[in-house]
Design a protein around this motif. Structure first.
Motif: not given
Length: 125
Positions: A1-8
């Motif tokens: 269960v997680q939120l995964v950011e990308s694009g930095g």
């Protein structure tokens, strides 16, 4: 269960980046969402919010007119388009889901039930 950011990443002043936040093991479609950021030595502050159903957006004064938050409920993904970036936008950016479906728009740290791990944005002058 997680939120995964990308694009930095690293970008020159005046440039653009698009951050993505994808959910794994949890849904985003019925939840208010937000992007926060935390610069070195500073508190974590909200920069953009999007309401859980109508998709109404709101922004901090420091990013208004330059950043755009959006969501794709079918993909359980939230985005932050960042244009005209400034060195003072340098920070770790966090995706966040509201603590409850009854909370339309999460704006405070106490409003958040799930955080992403963060993605670093560095704007060089």
């Amino acid at each position: 269960v997680q939120l995964v950011e990308s694009g930095g990443g690293v970008v020159q002043a005046g440039g653009s980046l698009r951050l993505s936040c994808a959910a794994s093991g949890l849904s985003l479609s019925n939840w208010g969402m937000a992007w926060f950021r935390q610069a070195p030595g500073k508190e974590r502050d909200v920069v953009a919010t999007i309401s859980r159903r109508s998709g109404i957006t709101d922004y901090s004064d420091s990013v208004k007119g330059r950043f755009t938050i959006s969501r794709d409920n079918a993909k359980d993904t939230v985005y932050l388009q960042m244009n005209s970036l400034k060195p003072e936008d340098t920070a770790i950016y966090y995706c966040a889901r509201a603590i409850s479906t009854t909370l339309t728009v999460p704006r405070r740290l106490a409003d958040i039930g799930y955080w992403g791990q963060g993605t670093l944005v560095t704007v060089s002058s």
